[in-house]
Enzyme design. Sequence first.
Site, PDB file in Angstrom:
ATOM      1  N   GLU A  36      50.970  20.448  85.561  1.00 42.97           N
ATOM      2  CA  GLU A  36      49.603  20.409  85.035  1.00 42.97           C
ATOM      3  C   GLU A  36      49.622  19.645  83.714  1.00 42.97           C
ATOM      4  OE1 GLU A  36      46.364  21.185  85.754  1.00 42.97           O
ATOM      5  OE2 GLU A  36      46.002  20.437  83.730  1.00 42.97           O
ATOM      6  N   ARG A 110      34.531  30.608  86.868  1.00 36.26           N
ATOM      7  CA  ARG A 110      35.670  29.884  87.448  1.00 36.26           C
ATOM      8  C   ARG A 110      36.968  30.177  86.689  1.00 36.26           C
ATOM      9  NH1 ARG A 110      33.242  24.867  88.354  1.00 36.26           N
ATOM     10  NH2 ARG A 110      35.235  24.026  88.947  1.00 36.26           N
ATOM     11  N   TYR A 225      22.931  32.917  88.774  1.00 40.41           N
ATOM     12  CA  TYR A 225      23.562  34.120  89.328  1.00 40.41           C
ATOM     13  C   TYR A 225      24.470  34.745  88.273  1.00 40.41           C
ATOM     14  CZ  TYR A 225      27.023  30.458  90.368  1.00 40.41           C
ATOM     15  OH  TYR A 225      27.864  29.380  90.291  1.00 40.41           O
ATOM     16  N   ASP A 311      39.549  18.757  95.415  1.00 39.43           N
ATOM     17  CA  ASP A 311      38.700  17.629  95.023  1.00 39.43           C
ATOM     18  C   ASP A 311      39.417  16.285  95.084  1.00 39.43           C
ATOM     19  OD1 ASP A 311      36.599  19.322  94.622  1.00 39.43           O
ATOM     20  OD2 ASP A 311      36.340  18.900  92.489  1.00 39.43           O
TER      21      ASP A 311
HETATM   22  C1  LIG Z   1      27.911  21.796  89.188  1.00 36.62           C
HETATM   23  C2  LIG Z   1      29.041  22.249  90.059  1.00 36.62           C
HETATM   24  C3  LIG Z   1      28.951  23.496  90.639  1.00 36.62           C
HETATM   25  C4  LIG Z   1      29.947  23.916  91.521  1.00 36.62           C
HETATM   26  N1  LIG Z   1      29.783  25.116  92.129  1.00 36.62           N
HETATM   27  C5  LIG Z   1      30.683  25.512  93.044  1.00 36.62           C
HETATM   28  C6  LIG Z   1      30.511  26.733  93.724  1.00 36.62           C
HETATM   29  O1  LIG Z   1      29.533  27.467  93.506  1.00 36.62           O
HETATM   30  N2  LIG Z   1      31.439  27.094  94.666  1.00 36.62           N
HETATM   31  C7  LIG Z   1      32.535  26.308  94.933  1.00 36.62           C
HETATM   32  O2  LIG Z   1      33.337  26.670  95.819  1.00 36.62           O
HETATM   33  N3  LIG Z   1      32.733  25.133  94.273  1.00 36.62           N
HETATM   34  C8  LIG Z   1      31.843  24.715  93.346  1.00 36.62           C
HETATM   35  N4  LIG Z   1      32.038  23.548  92.690  1.00 36.62           N
HETATM   36  C9  LIG Z   1      33.228  22.715  92.991  1.00 36.62           C
HETATM   37  C10 LIG Z   1      34.533  23.206  92.365  1.00 36.62           C
HETATM   38  O3  LIG Z   1      34.355  23.380  90.991  1.00 36.62           O
HETATM   39  C11 LIG Z   1      35.657  22.208  92.617  1.00 36.62           C
HETATM   40  O4  LIG Z   1      35.617  21.791  93.955  1.00 36.62           O
HETATM   41  C12 LIG Z   1      37.049  22.817  92.353  1.00 36.62           C
HETATM   42  O5  LIG Z   1      37.131  23.346  91.062  1.00 36.62           O
HETATM   43  C13 LIG Z   1      38.121  21.764  92.571  1.00 36.62           C
HETATM   44  O6  LIG Z   1      39.385  22.281  92.244  1.00 36.62           O
HETATM   45  P1  LIG Z   1      40.640  21.312  92.234  1.00 36.62           P
HETATM   46  O7  LIG Z   1      41.799  22.172  91.842  1.00 36.62           O
HETATM   47  O8  LIG Z   1      40.729  20.537  93.486  1.00 36.62           O
HETATM   48  O9  LIG Z   1      40.350  20.249  91.092  1.00 36.62           O
HETATM   49  P2  LIG Z   1      40.251  20.470  89.517  1.00 36.62           P
HETATM   50  O10 LIG Z   1      39.610  21.764  89.196  1.00 36.62           O
HETATM   51  O11 LIG Z   1      39.649  19.235  88.963  1.00 36.62           O
HETATM   52  O12 LIG Z   1      41.775  20.584  89.055  1.00 36.62           O
HETATM   53  C14 LIG Z   1      42.608  19.466  88.932  1.00 36.62           C
HETATM   54  C15 LIG Z   1      43.707  19.797  87.913  1.00 36.62           C
HETATM   55  O13 LIG Z   1      44.649  18.719  87.907  1.00 36.62           O
HETATM   56  C16 LIG Z   1      44.984  18.419  86.551  1.00 36.62           C
HETATM   57  N5  LIG Z   1      45.424  17.019  86.554  1.00 36.62           N
HETATM   58  C17 LIG Z   1      44.677  15.902  86.733  1.00 36.62           C
HETATM   59  N6  LIG Z   1      45.453  14.805  86.732  1.00 36.62           N
HETATM   60  C18 LIG Z   1      46.735  15.233  86.557  1.00 36.62           C
HETATM   61  C19 LIG Z   1      47.997  14.594  86.484  1.00 36.62           C
HETATM   62  N7  LIG Z   1      48.117  13.247  86.607  1.00 36.62           N
HETATM   63  N8  LIG Z   1      49.101  15.333  86.299  1.00 36.62           N
HETATM   64  C20 LIG Z   1      49.021  16.695  86.188  1.00 36.62           C
HETATM   65  N9  LIG Z   1      47.847  17.360  86.237  1.00 36.62           N
HETATM   66  C21 LIG Z   1      46.726  16.647  86.441  1.00 36.62           C
HETATM   67  C22 LIG Z   1      43.705  18.681  85.778  1.00 36.62           C
HETATM   68  O14 LIG Z   1      43.967  18.916  84.420  1.00 36.62           O
HETATM   69  C23 LIG Z   1      43.175  19.927  86.503  1.00 36.62           C
HETATM   70  O15 LIG Z   1      43.696  21.116  85.937  1.00 36.62           O
HETATM   71  C24 LIG Z   1      31.082  23.100  91.797  1.00 36.62           C
HETATM   72  C25 LIG Z   1      31.202  21.856  91.155  1.00 36.62           C
HETATM   73  C26 LIG Z   1      30.184  21.429  90.313  1.00 36.62           C
HETATM   74  C27 LIG Z   1      30.323  20.058  89.696  1.00 36.62           C
END
Ligand SMILES: Cc1cc2nc3c(=O)[nH]c(=O)nc-3n(C[C@H](O)[C@H](O)[C@H](O)COP(=O)(O)OP(=O)(O)OC[C@H]3O[C@@H](n4cnc5c(N)ncnc54)[C@H](O)[C@@H]3O)c2cc1C
Length: 404
Positions: A36, A110, A225, A311
């Site tokens: 991370e 979150r 909520y 994501d």
């Molecule tokens: C307005 C909004 C509302 C939302 N509401 C909901 C909801 O109600 N329910 C739901 O299920 N989802 C919701 N989401 C979506 C959800 O927040 C995301 O889909 C989810 O958090 C994605 O998680 P992730 O771990 O894939 O990515 P991220 O949370 O982006 O995590 C990626 C991690 O990788 C790290 N990173 C990046 N590049 C590197 C690198 N090169 N080396 C090491 N580390 C790195 C970052 O620091 C981060 O910690 C919402 C999103 C938005 C924008």
Amino acid sequence: MKVPFAREMLVAGGGIGGLAAALACHRAGWRARVFERAETFAEVGAGLQLGPNATRVLQGWGLSEALQAVAYFPESLSVRDAAGHRLLARLPLGAPVAARYGAPYATLHRADLHALLLQAVRATGETVLHTATVAGPIGGAGDTVGLATRSGDSHTVCEGDALVVADGLWSRLRGQALSDATPPRATGQFAWRALIDRAGLPASLRAASDGVQVWLGPRQHVVAYPVRRGELLNLVVLAEAVPGVAAHAPPEDWNADAAPGEVAQVLAGAHASLRALADAAPHWRRWMLHDRAPVSGASQLARGRVALLGDAAHPMLPYLAQGAAMALEDAAELQRTLAMDIDDVRLSLARYALHRWERVGRVQARARRQADIFHATGPLRWGRDAALRLLGRRLLDQAWLWKV
Ligand SMILES: Cc1cc2nc3c(=O)[nH]c(=O)nc-3n(C[C@H](O)[C@H](O)[C@H](O)COP(=O)(O)OP(=O)(O)OC[C@H]3O[C@@H](n4cnc5c(N)ncnc54)[C@H](O)[C@@H]3O)c2cc1C
């Protein structure tokens, strides 16, 4: 350097997706190493809704009690029109949803979801967690995958049997893994979010803030909520381009401060009670919404010894509240696949991708369609409202999404 353990998974990114992947690997008998880039494992503050498809995954990992301790379990989802505050449709959540789908509907901060996953990962006692470590680029050949990592001035190349790319919407590794350097699509839509201490709300607003509330307006909607056992109210305003508002939001910043009066301007046409709720927010943050075209094939989720998750693989608009849920589902599928102990890791990851691509592509596409429905104007809006009044429960009950 390879660690003497059955099989090792490198995980790039320690967000909700990366930690879920690490936990899934451990449960499948793999050792995980998470990289991370942030100094500490943490999440920025906003709320999440988790449908039964997501809480079922947490249940399967024995995290129901941990969820119970931090989440809020809404009794209903109410949809109103933003200008008149008239109720268009209501879906009971609570016990009926838990009975129908075998898992509850939850809302939570979150940071609380991230913390409970982190605690579970730490409790494995075997997962290696590296913070302040930037992952990438990907290297390696033959029967290992290599991942260059940088921590301060120190550069290392780690080797593992496979790599999960979970570095989020702005993934740097995705482009290399898929040979596709296109950036996420800027939608021109913005989200403003605030957290309000519910104890400080006037009684009338506090009572009105139970459950999940959605207000639909032309080219905008609002979602509210409670989170953190009901102590805080998560309020999100989502809108398409508003003249003069938010034109200069930095694309990668989730935490930009909204300009004073910005949300009031966006909600100028909304009902007084909704504006009063927005006025109660001490502070608004704003970010621009991005997504990618729906995944259209398994090769977009895995190549060789590299799998994409969360994501990084399938960023979506938040209109179905499913981004984090899809990351949890991805991890659950990864666990099923790795637990089969297929000799060739590349086949395991290909199976993971085959089992996931249609589902995540469909959810991405439906999230885009939901934006058009939520933000409808003119005749489409009247038709939507009429349909909600007549068939509300059936339309709000997302069996295709929440079922096993
Ligand atoms: C307005 C909004 C509302 C939302 N509401 C909901 C909801 O109600 N329910 C739901 O299920 N989802 C919701 N989401 C979506 C959800 O927040 C995301 O889909 C989810 O958090 C994605 O998680 P992730 O771990 O894939 O990515 P991220 O949370 O982006 O995590 C990626 C991690 O990788 C790290 N990173 C990046 N590049 C590197 C690198 N090169 N080396 C090491 N580390 C790195 C970052 O620091 C981060 O910690 C919402 C999103 C938005 C924008």
